[in-house]
Design a protein around this motif. Structure first.
Motif, PDB file in Angstrom:
ATOM      1  N   HIS A 116       6.739   0.304   2.571  1.00  0.00           N
ATOM      2  CA  HIS A 116       8.073  -0.189   2.217  1.00  0.00           C
ATOM      3  C   HIS A 116       9.164   0.607   2.942  1.00  0.00           C
ATOM      4  O   HIS A 116      10.184   0.054   3.353  1.00  0.00           O
ATOM      5  CB  HIS A 116       8.300  -0.139   0.705  1.00  0.00           C
ATOM      6  CG  HIS A 116       7.503  -1.171  -0.034  1.00  0.00           C
ATOM      7  ND1 HIS A 116       7.383  -2.470   0.402  1.00  0.00           N
ATOM      8  CD2 HIS A 116       6.792  -1.105  -1.185  1.00  0.00           C
ATOM      9  CE1 HIS A 116       6.634  -3.148  -0.439  1.00  0.00           C
ATOM     10  NE2 HIS A 116       6.249  -2.347  -1.415  1.00  0.00           N
ATOM     11  N   ALA A 117       8.933   1.917   3.088  1.00  0.00           N
ATOM     12  CA  ALA A 117       9.900   2.763   3.794  1.00  0.00           C
ATOM     13  C   ALA A 117      10.012   2.327   5.259  1.00  0.00           C
ATOM     14  O   ALA A 117      11.106   2.281   5.828  1.00  0.00           O
ATOM     15  CB  ALA A 117       9.482   4.223   3.710  1.00  0.00           C
ATOM     16  N   MET A 118       8.861   1.989   5.865  1.00  0.00           N
ATOM     17  CA  MET A 118       8.877   1.520   7.258  1.00  0.00           C
ATOM     18  C   MET A 118       9.610   0.185   7.362  1.00  0.00           C
ATOM     19  O   MET A 118      10.350  -0.049   8.317  1.00  0.00           O
ATOM     20  CB  MET A 118       7.450   1.390   7.796  1.00  0.00           C
ATOM     21  CG  MET A 118       6.791   2.734   8.053  1.00  0.00           C
ATOM     22  SD  MET A 118       5.238   2.605   8.962  1.00  0.00           S
ATOM     23  CE  MET A 118       4.145   1.883   7.764  1.00  0.00           C
ATOM     24  N   GLU A 119       9.397  -0.677   6.369  1.00  0.00           N
ATOM     25  CA  GLU A 119      10.091  -1.966   6.371  1.00  0.00           C
ATOM     26  C   GLU A 119      11.601  -1.763   6.259  1.00  0.00           C
ATOM     27  O   GLU A 119      12.376  -2.425   6.942  1.00  0.00           O
ATOM     28  CB  GLU A 119       9.589  -2.848   5.209  1.00  0.00           C
ATOM     29  CG  GLU A 119       8.222  -3.436   5.489  1.00  0.00           C
ATOM     30  CD  GLU A 119       7.590  -4.096   4.272  1.00  0.00           C
ATOM     31  OE1 GLU A 119       8.178  -4.029   3.172  1.00  0.00           O
ATOM     32  OE2 GLU A 119       6.510  -4.677   4.432  1.00  0.00           O
ATOM     33  N   ARG A 120      12.001  -0.815   5.395  1.00  0.00           N
ATOM     34  CA  ARG A 120      13.433  -0.527   5.244  1.00  0.00           C
ATOM     35  C   ARG A 120      14.006   0.029   6.547  1.00  0.00           C
ATOM     36  O   ARG A 120      15.116  -0.301   6.943  1.00  0.00           O
ATOM     37  CB  ARG A 120      13.667   0.480   4.106  1.00  0.00           C
ATOM     38  CG  ARG A 120      13.566  -0.142   2.722  1.00  0.00           C
ATOM     39  CD  ARG A 120      14.186   0.745   1.666  1.00  0.00           C
ATOM     40  NE  ARG A 120      13.656   2.094   1.633  1.00  0.00           N
ATOM     41  CZ  ARG A 120      12.566   2.459   0.970  1.00  0.00           C
ATOM     42  NH1 ARG A 120      11.855   1.563   0.315  1.00  0.00           N
ATOM     43  NH2 ARG A 120      12.160   3.723   0.969  1.00  0.00           N
ATOM     44  N   ARG A 121      13.210   0.875   7.204  1.00  0.00           N
ATOM     45  CA  ARG A 121      13.687   1.471   8.461  1.00  0.00           C
ATOM     46  C   ARG A 121      13.847   0.393   9.532  1.00  0.00           C
ATOM     47  O   ARG A 121      14.798   0.413  10.313  1.00  0.00           O
ATOM     48  CB  ARG A 121      12.709   2.551   8.928  1.00  0.00           C
ATOM     49  CG  ARG A 121      13.259   3.308  10.119  1.00  0.00           C
ATOM     50  CD  ARG A 121      12.630   4.654  10.288  1.00  0.00           C
ATOM     51  NE  ARG A 121      13.590   5.545  10.912  1.00  0.00           N
ATOM     52  CZ  ARG A 121      13.331   6.800  11.233  1.00  0.00           C
ATOM     53  NH1 ARG A 121      12.173   7.326  10.927  1.00  0.00           N
ATOM     54  NH2 ARG A 121      14.239   7.538  11.816  1.00  0.00           N
ATOM     55  N   ARG A 122      12.906  -0.543   9.547  1.00  0.00           N
ATOM     56  CA  ARG A 122      13.007  -1.644  10.513  1.00  0.00           C
ATOM     57  C   ARG A 122      14.276  -2.464  10.249  1.00  0.00           C
ATOM     58  O   ARG A 122      15.008  -2.799  11.184  1.00  0.00           O
ATOM     59  CB  ARG A 122      11.772  -2.548  10.410  1.00  0.00           C
ATOM     60  CG  ARG A 122      11.875  -3.802  11.255  1.00  0.00           C
ATOM     61  CD  ARG A 122      10.610  -4.618  11.250  1.00  0.00           C
ATOM     62  NE  ARG A 122      10.245  -5.055   9.913  1.00  0.00           N
ATOM     63  CZ  ARG A 122       9.135  -5.730   9.620  1.00  0.00           C
ATOM     64  NH1 ARG A 122       8.276  -6.017  10.580  1.00  0.00           N
ATOM     65  NH2 ARG A 122       8.862  -6.093   8.386  1.00  0.00           N
ATOM     66  N   GLU A 123      14.558  -2.759   8.972  1.00  0.00           N
ATOM     67  CA  GLU A 123      15.780  -3.509   8.622  1.00  0.00           C
ATOM     68  C   GLU A 123      17.017  -2.752   9.085  1.00  0.00           C
ATOM     69  O   GLU A 123      17.976  -3.328   9.575  1.00  0.00           O
ATOM     70  CB  GLU A 123      15.861  -3.749   7.104  1.00  0.00           C
ATOM     71  CG  GLU A 123      14.813  -4.697   6.561  1.00  0.00           C
ATOM     72  CD  GLU A 123      14.718  -6.024   7.303  1.00  0.00           C
ATOM     73  OE1 GLU A 123      15.771  -6.613   7.604  1.00  0.00           O
ATOM     74  OE2 GLU A 123      13.593  -6.460   7.605  1.00  0.00           O
TER      75      GLU A 123
END
Length: 200
Positions: A116-123
């Protein structure tokens, strides 16, 4: 004399009252996006797996039908339909689907949090240009030009509703960074979870 047409094209006061009871537009959009992504994940899974997911029959049928469509435009339309069907699920059903997907990936709670942290970083990379500067300062070996191109293409994909090729590639790069840094830092150095936390 009162105008007989008055109010005919205006809003009834009850319409405003109802508006406040509903979730905000941005909250609804966020929920729709989450369910759309969940549906897409199921479409990308093997058919026998999808058949075992605890889903209402009509939702499962929409997903299985989408897997059969090869035509790009037809598949895009069917994916939107899958998203629409996913929105008919209640919270318990959505949670059951998410648990099933997580179990396929063998994800622990820690793994899920990292993902989820990686997804947030991508956003963040897509919405804030400073995020790229931060990423490059932490990982100077990354190809700046390639990343800029990916970010530009991912934004374009979203704007034009195209398949998320660059969007996925960005995630893979973030995943490789996370993998590379995990063994080097060791389990006892939990402070190094800062990257994930500063994205909240």
């Amino acid at each position: 004399m009162p105008n007989p047409n008055r109010g005919a094209c205006g809003f009834q006061s009850s319409e405003f009252e109802q508006e406040y009871e509903r979730p905000s537009k941005s909250e609804l959009k966020r929920q729709m996006t989450v369910l759309q992504k969940l549906g897409e994940e199921l479409v990308n899974e093997a058919r026998d797996r999808v058949k075992r997911v605890p889903l209402p029959e009509d939702v499962r049928e929409a997903i299985l039908a989408c897997q059969m469509i090869k035509d790009h435009e037809g598949r895009r339309r069917q994916l939107q339909y899958v998203g629409k069907k996913m929105r008919t699920l209640d919270e318990a059903e959505v949670a059951a689907v998410q648990r099933t997907i997580d179990s396929w990936k063998g994800l622990s709670k820690t793994d899920t949090a990292i993902m989820h942290a990686m997804e947030r970083r991508r956003e963040k990379l897509l919405t804030d240009d400073k995020a790229l500067t931060v990423l490059l300062s932490e990982n100077p070996e990354l190809d700046v030009q390639h990343l800029r191109t990916l970010i530009r293409n991912a934004r374009k994909e979203q704007a034009e509703n195209k398949p998320p090729k660059a969007y996925r590639e960005l995630f893979q790069i973030l995943k490789q960074i996370a993998k590379k840094s995990a063994p080097a830092k060791g389990d006892d150095e939990n402070e190094d979870g800062d990257d994930e936390q500063d994205e909240d």
